[in-house]
Design an enzyme around this catalytic site. Sequence first.
Site, PDB file in Angstrom:
ATOM      1  N   LYS A  13       0.823  -1.214   0.000  1.00  6.18           N
ATOM      2  CA  LYS A  13       0.000   0.000   0.000  1.00  6.18           C
ATOM      3  C   LYS A  13       0.854   1.261   0.000  1.00  6.18           C
ATOM      4  O   LYS A  13       0.618   2.173  -0.783  1.00  6.18           O
ATOM      5  CB  LYS A  13      -0.893   0.052   1.248  1.00  6.18           C
ATOM      6  CG  LYS A  13      -1.932  -1.033   1.353  1.00  6.18           C
ATOM      7  CD  LYS A  13      -2.848  -0.787   2.551  1.00  6.18           C
ATOM      8  CE  LYS A  13      -2.119  -0.767   3.878  1.00  6.18           C
ATOM      9  NZ  LYS A  13      -1.674  -2.084   4.352  1.00  6.18           N
ATOM     10  N   ARG A  88      -9.270   0.897   9.032  1.00 10.23           N
ATOM     11  CA  ARG A  88      -8.827  -0.471   9.262  1.00 10.23           C
ATOM     12  C   ARG A  88      -9.855  -1.291  10.013  1.00 10.23           C
ATOM     13  O   ARG A  88      -9.636  -2.478  10.233  1.00 10.23           O
ATOM     14  CB  ARG A  88      -7.557  -0.430  10.101  1.00 10.23           C
ATOM     15  CG  ARG A  88      -6.301  -0.903   9.406  1.00 10.23           C
ATOM     16  CD  ARG A  88      -5.195  -0.701  10.407  1.00 10.23           C
ATOM     17  NE  ARG A  88      -3.993  -1.392  10.112  1.00 10.23           N
ATOM     18  CZ  ARG A  88      -2.972  -0.881   9.433  1.00 10.23           C
ATOM     19  NH1 ARG A  88      -3.052   0.316   8.911  1.00 10.23           N
ATOM     20  NH2 ARG A  88      -1.880  -1.567   9.273  1.00 10.23           N
ATOM     21  N   ARG A 127      11.694  -5.809   4.473  1.00 13.13           N
ATOM     22  CA  ARG A 127      11.371  -4.375   4.458  1.00 13.13           C
ATOM     23  C   ARG A 127      12.350  -3.567   5.306  1.00 13.13           C
ATOM     24  O   ARG A 127      12.744  -3.971   6.395  1.00 13.13           O
ATOM     25  CB  ARG A 127       9.955  -4.184   4.985  1.00 13.13           C
ATOM     26  CG  ARG A 127       9.547  -2.720   5.005  1.00 13.13           C
ATOM     27  CD  ARG A 127       8.090  -2.551   4.843  1.00 13.13           C
ATOM     28  NE  ARG A 127       7.353  -2.817   6.068  1.00 13.13           N
ATOM     29  CZ  ARG A 127       6.031  -2.660   6.148  1.00 13.13           C
ATOM     30  NH1 ARG A 127       5.350  -2.255   5.092  1.00 13.13           N
ATOM     31  NH2 ARG A 127       5.412  -2.924   7.271  1.00 13.13           N
TER      32      ARG A 127
HETATM   33  P1  ADP Z   1       1.244  -1.981   7.687  1.00 15.18           P
HETATM   34  O1  ADP Z   1       0.313  -1.510   6.630  1.00 15.18           O
HETATM   35  O2  ADP Z   1       2.485  -2.530   7.148  1.00 15.18           O
HETATM   36  O3  ADP Z   1       0.586  -2.815   8.737  1.00 15.18           O
HETATM   37  P2  ADP Z   1       1.161   0.621   8.914  1.00 15.18           P
HETATM   38  O4  ADP Z   1       2.335   1.516   8.841  1.00 15.18           O
HETATM   39  O5  ADP Z   1      -0.033   0.956   8.114  1.00 15.18           O
HETATM   40  O6  ADP Z   1       1.755  -0.780   8.525  1.00 15.18           O
HETATM   41  O7  ADP Z   1       0.697   0.453  10.437  1.00 15.18           O
HETATM   42  C1  ADP Z   1       1.576   0.068  11.459  1.00 15.18           C
HETATM   43  C2  ADP Z   1       0.812  -0.104  12.763  1.00 15.18           C
HETATM   44  O8  ADP Z   1       0.222   1.160  13.151  1.00 15.18           O
HETATM   45  C3  ADP Z   1      -0.369  -1.063  12.704  1.00 15.18           C
HETATM   46  O9  ADP Z   1       0.025  -2.402  12.883  1.00 15.18           O
HETATM   47  C4  ADP Z   1      -1.240  -0.541  13.848  1.00 15.18           C
HETATM   48  O10 ADP Z   1      -0.751  -0.949  15.105  1.00 15.18           O
HETATM   49  C5  ADP Z   1      -1.065   0.954  13.746  1.00 15.18           C
HETATM   50  N1  ADP Z   1      -2.099   1.560  12.881  1.00 15.18           N
HETATM   51  C6  ADP Z   1      -1.891   2.187  11.686  1.00 15.18           C
HETATM   52  N2  ADP Z   1      -3.054   2.601  11.151  1.00 15.18           N
HETATM   53  C7  ADP Z   1      -4.030   2.225  12.014  1.00 15.18           C
HETATM   54  C8  ADP Z   1      -5.443   2.325  12.022  1.00 15.18           C
HETATM   55  N3  ADP Z   1      -6.110   2.913  10.998  1.00 15.18           N
HETATM   56  N4  ADP Z   1      -6.120   1.816  13.079  1.00 15.18           N
HETATM   57  C9  ADP Z   1      -5.477   1.244  14.100  1.00 15.18           C
HETATM   58  N5  ADP Z   1      -4.154   1.078  14.169  1.00 15.18           N
HETATM   59  C10 ADP Z   1      -3.429   1.569  13.135  1.00 15.18           C
END
Ligand code: ADP
Length: 214
Positions: A13, A88, A127
């Site tokens: 993404k 999410r 990564r």
């Molecule tokens: P990836 O897409 O690789 O899981 P992200 O950088 O999007 O990594 O997110 C890393 C972490 O940040 C997630 O595992 C979660 O703990 C937190 N996080 C990010 N976005 C959200 C969200 N929309 N709701 C809840 N937790 C989030």
Amino acid sequence: MRLILLGAPGAGKGTQADIVAEKYNIPQISTGAILREAMAAKTPLGIKVEEIIKAGSLVPDEDVVAIVRERLLQPDCRNGFILDGFPRTIPQAKALDQMLSEMGIAIDKVVSIEVGDEDIICRLSGRRVCQKCGATFHTAYKPSQKGDACDRCGDSLIVRKDDQEDVIRQRLEVYHQQTAPLKDYYAAQNKLRLVMGQEDLADTTALMEKALQD
Ligand code: ADP
Ligand code: ZN
């Protein structure tokens, strides 16, 4: 163009969001990156979420909803934006619909990048992230020209704590339980487009562009 990118952690993404953001000249809003910045700066929010993220769990809905609300009110979002990593959960999607309707706008399309779990585990273990500017690389698929240093700013690249295999499995489980149901949610709004994630990121980009045009 107001876009949401869905997909399991490591589906690509962030990389695709970067490319689309540049092409359409709209900001990329990554809740994961914003949360990691808060952790690095040790803000109250950063301190609160640190253990949650390290464990591969989700940050409470109200915290991420507040982050996104504030971000969407910035003037650079006026002509569109691309959300990467948000929503999410179903409650986050409902909160987003609510705030957008208050702003008199709506999401145009939701693209879900589909990648199988075993491929995800391979990808995430390679990564690398820049601890300073947040740029992401992959040792095999998207190496930095500078090796262990960031192409963009020169700072050193690190492996995220939540990219260890047991944590990756936990994040995948959270994805299947809480995030995958969003596909039905947006399919019901006729906004969902599926893109099969390809090994070569340029091939995925080509499929994304097709999905954005229809
Ligand atoms: P990836 O897409 O690789 O899981 P992200 O950088 O999007 O990594 O997110 C890393 C972490 O940040 C997630 O595992 C979660 O703990 C937190 N996080 C990010 N976005 C959200 C969200 N929309 N709701 C809840 N937790 C989030
Ligand atoms: Zn950097």
